[in-house]
Design a protein around this motif. Structure first.
Motif, PDB file in Angstrom:
ATOM      1  N   LEU A 105       0.707  -1.191   0.113  1.00 36.21           N
ATOM      2  CA  LEU A 105       0.049  -0.167  -0.170  1.00 36.21           C
ATOM      3  C   LEU A 105       0.972   1.226  -0.049  1.00 36.21           C
ATOM      4  N   VAL A 106       0.581   2.283  -0.738  1.00 34.92           N
ATOM      5  CA  VAL A 106       1.350   3.364  -0.875  1.00 34.92           C
ATOM      6  C   VAL A 106       0.606   4.707  -0.403  1.00 34.92           C
ATOM      7  N   ALA A 107       1.560   5.397   0.390  1.00 35.51           N
ATOM      8  CA  ALA A 107       1.012   6.555   1.227  1.00 35.51           C
ATOM      9  C   ALA A 107       2.192   7.692   0.828  1.00 35.51           C
ATOM     10  N   THR A 108       1.386   8.865   0.845  1.00 33.98           N
ATOM     11  CA  THR A 108       2.244  10.142   0.947  1.00 33.98           C
ATOM     12  C   THR A 108       1.679  11.212   1.600  1.00 33.98           C
ATOM     13  N   THR A 109       1.980  12.381   1.468  1.00 32.36           N
ATOM     14  CA  THR A 109       1.496  13.656   2.125  1.00 32.36           C
ATOM     15  C   THR A 109       1.027  14.617   1.120  1.00 32.36           C
ATOM     16  N   ASP A 110       0.114  15.196   1.227  1.00 30.46           N
ATOM     17  CA  ASP A 110      -0.288  16.403   0.346  1.00 30.46           C
ATOM     18  C   ASP A 110      -1.108  17.555   1.302  1.00 30.46           C
ATOM     19  N   ALA A 111      -1.118  18.771   0.773  1.00 29.11           N
ATOM     20  CA  ALA A 111      -1.743  20.038   1.393  1.00 29.11           C
ATOM     21  C   ALA A 111      -3.343  19.978   1.279  1.00 29.11           C
ATOM     22  N   ARG A 112      -3.610  19.290   0.142  1.00 28.89           N
ATOM     23  CA  ARG A 112      -5.237  19.249  -0.079  1.00 28.89           C
ATOM     24  C   ARG A 112      -5.470  17.872   0.609  1.00 28.89           C
ATOM     25  N   THR A 113      -7.039  17.837   0.621  1.00 29.81           N
ATOM     26  CA  THR A 113      -7.627  16.826   1.481  1.00 29.81           C
ATOM     27  C   THR A 113      -8.515  16.007   0.377  1.00 29.81           C
ATOM     28  N   TYR A 114      -8.352  14.698   0.479  1.00 27.34           N
ATOM     29  CA  TYR A 114      -8.848  13.628  -0.610  1.00 27.34           C
ATOM     30  C   TYR A 114      -9.786  12.820  -0.059  1.00 27.34           C
ATOM     31  N   ALA A 115     -10.503  11.951  -0.794  1.00 25.85           N
ATOM     32  CA  ALA A 115     -11.444  10.979  -0.315  1.00 25.85           C
ATOM     33  C   ALA A 115     -10.516   9.933   0.583  1.00 25.85           C
ATOM     34  N   ASN A 116      -9.263   9.618   0.310  1.00 22.21           N
ATOM     35  CA  ASN A 116      -8.277   8.897   0.855  1.00 22.21           C
ATOM     36  C   ASN A 116      -7.531   9.426   1.761  1.00 22.21           C
ATOM     37  N   THR A 117      -7.793  10.513   2.220  1.00 21.37           N
ATOM     38  CA  THR A 117      -7.081  11.171   3.532  1.00 21.37           C
ATOM     39  C   THR A 117      -6.891  10.231   4.458  1.00 21.37           C
ATOM     40  N   ILE A 118      -5.647  10.339   5.260  1.00 20.93           N
ATOM     41  CA  ILE A 118      -5.692   9.302   6.595  1.00 20.93           C
ATOM     42  C   ILE A 118      -4.969  10.036   7.735  1.00 20.93           C
ATOM     43  N   SER A 119      -5.437  10.025   8.847  1.00 23.52           N
ATOM     44  CA  SER A 119      -4.859  10.727  10.173  1.00 23.52           C
ATOM     45  C   SER A 119      -3.554   9.690  10.457  1.00 23.52           C
ATOM     46  N   TYR A 120      -2.532  10.332  11.102  1.00 21.71           N
ATOM     47  CA  TYR A 120      -1.484   9.917  11.505  1.00 21.71           C
ATOM     48  C   TYR A 120      -1.639   8.658  12.374  1.00 21.71           C
ATOM     49  N   GLN A 121      -2.859   8.617  13.364  1.00 22.07           N
ATOM     50  CA  GLN A 121      -3.139   7.982  14.359  1.00 22.07           C
ATOM     51  C   GLN A 121      -3.664   6.602  13.595  1.00 22.07           C
ATOM     52  N   ALA A 122      -4.453   6.814  12.531  1.00 23.06           N
ATOM     53  CA  ALA A 122      -5.172   5.844  11.679  1.00 23.06           C
ATOM     54  C   ALA A 122      -3.921   4.957  10.878  1.00 23.06           C
ATOM     55  N   LEU A 123      -3.050   5.693  10.271  1.00 21.17           N
ATOM     56  CA  LEU A 123      -1.900   4.836   9.537  1.00 21.17           C
ATOM     57  C   LEU A 123      -0.975   4.352  10.444  1.00 21.17           C
ATOM     58  N   ARG A 124      -0.725   4.754  11.568  1.00 18.35           N
ATOM     59  CA  ARG A 124       0.001   4.274  12.637  1.00 18.35           C
ATOM     60  C   ARG A 124      -0.649   2.957  13.067  1.00 18.35           C
ATOM     61  N   ASP A 125      -1.975   2.723  13.108  1.00 21.26           N
ATOM     62  CA  ASP A 125      -2.672   1.469  13.743  1.00 21.26           C
ATOM     63  C   ASP A 125      -2.261   0.417  12.541  1.00 21.26           C
ATOM     64  N   LYS A 126      -2.751   0.799  11.235  1.00 20.69           N
ATOM     65  CA  LYS A 126      -2.388   0.044  10.028  1.00 20.69           C
ATOM     66  C   LYS A 126      -1.090  -0.547  10.039  1.00 20.69           C
ATOM     67  N   LEU A 127      -0.018   0.286  10.014  1.00 22.60           N
ATOM     68  CA  LEU A 127       1.316  -0.346  10.187  1.00 22.60           C
ATOM     69  C   LEU A 127       1.503  -1.212  11.247  1.00 22.60           C
ATOM     70  N   ALA A 128       1.162  -0.979  12.289  1.00 22.67           N
ATOM     71  CA  ALA A 128       1.194  -2.038  13.639  1.00 22.67           C
ATOM     72  C   ALA A 128       0.605  -3.283  13.650  1.00 22.67           C
ATOM     73  N   ALA A 129      -0.382  -3.112  12.738  1.00 26.64           N
ATOM     74  CA  ALA A 129      -1.153  -4.528  12.439  1.00 26.64           C
ATOM     75  C   ALA A 129      -0.272  -5.481  11.493  1.00 26.64           C
ATOM     76  N   ASN A 130       0.647  -4.794  10.728  1.00 26.69           N
ATOM     77  CA  ASN A 130       1.693  -5.769  10.272  1.00 26.69           C
ATOM     78  C   ASN A 130       1.214  -6.689   9.304  1.00 26.69           C
ATOM     79  N   ASP A 131       0.165  -6.656   8.458  1.00 21.19           N
ATOM     80  CA  ASP A 131      -0.191  -7.551   7.558  1.00 21.19           C
ATOM     81  C   ASP A 131      -0.118  -7.291   6.136  1.00 21.19           C
TER      82      ASP A 131
END
Lengths: 188, 188
Positions: A105-131
């Motif tokens: 899965l590919v993530a990056t940062t951008d100044a604009r908001t998108y439908a797939n904008t994600i919070s740091y907490q939510a992406l941190r949780d995804k990375l911790a799930a380690n799947d």
């Protein structure tokens, strides 16, 4: 946890919003490699299609991975061990798929908001799930071209500080983002 | 919130644990100034007693504060507006006292644990209380000399990543520390 980062030199906007290939910055190799190694990245891809620029980057990488630099500075050799040149974002994804057996899965940062904008907490949780392997991309110049950006899975909000000034170097942004996503839980 | 940072070039240990004055690194000026401005620092002191080194640093600062650089790159001019040369830590403290009417509390990081070791959360709470100026110091080389270190009010634990490799550039460490102490509350 299989997390990779990449520094994108193409396709990038210049200050006139033209799509260009940006040039190598030596400190992007050193600083982001040291941060990447500290936060446990599997690889740090330098994404650079220009052959002359890629050759220059590879010469610097060789110096620290296997050349004279590797003999007198062990810590730097270890940081540079994560560095890998590729010519496109797709090639970075292909190499991760080959190594991990799954498309990242590919993530990056951008100044604009998108439908797939994600919070740091939510992406941190995804990375911790380690799947799933992840590729975190950092732009250079004035940011990654927008149709390329539209293909990514997650967009993180940019880092804000105390006021309206928001011009962090990519080296600082990468450090802060890896600490937010993968650093120790230092807060109460 | 009156928070200041300083980059210490003396008294610093070299790799043989001798006390030396370290040299200027241009990226320490640019990157840490951009981070400092983003996180709302009042001033970013370059603490450098060597006159030749201080003159070189001041020439670079002048170029971006008032010289040609200031005319073609407004964002960089704004970042450099926080930079201030001083020859000693004491002089930085004196200038803060003169401006704020109070002696600042001084904090830095170290790999060892002290009686006055403080957590990131605890120092973040203190900064948010906003009743006292603070000076956050970052070392260069192999760290700040220990009798100087013993005079500081608070010592933060170093930044740890994923494993035993822990060689962040000072530019990355400063970014992560300012984000932990003063960044938006991004976690749940």
């Amino acid at each position: 946890m299989a997390v990779y980062i990449g520094l994108v030199h193409y396709p990038i906007y210049n200050r006139n919003m033209e799509v260009v290939t940006t040039s190598l910055t030596n400190y992007d190799l050193h600083d982001i490699a040291r941060t990447a190694r500290t936060y446990g990245m599997v690889k740090y891809f330098i994404i650079q299609p220009n052959e002359t620029q890629a050759k220059l980057a590879q010469d610097i990488i060789d110096y620290w991975q296997t050349g004279y630099g590797s003999q007198y500075h062990e810590d730097r050799k270890e940081a540079f061990s994560v560095l890998q040149m590729v010519d496109t974002i797709e090639e970075a994804i292909r190499q991760i798929q080959q190594r991990e057996g799954k498309v990242p899965l590919v993530a990056t940062t951008d100044a604009r908001t998108y439908a797939n904008t994600i919070s740091y907490q939510a992406l941190r949780d995804k990375l911790a799930a380690n799947d799933q392997p992840y590729l975190l991309l950092f732009g250079t110049g004035w940011g990654i071209e927008k149709t390329t950006m539209a293909k990514f899975d997650f967009i993180l909000a940019p880092i804000y500080g105390a006021g309206d000034y928001n011009h962090l170097p990519v080296r600082a942004a990468a450090a802060i983002i890896l600490d937010r996503l993968l650093g120790e839980k230092w807060w109460k």
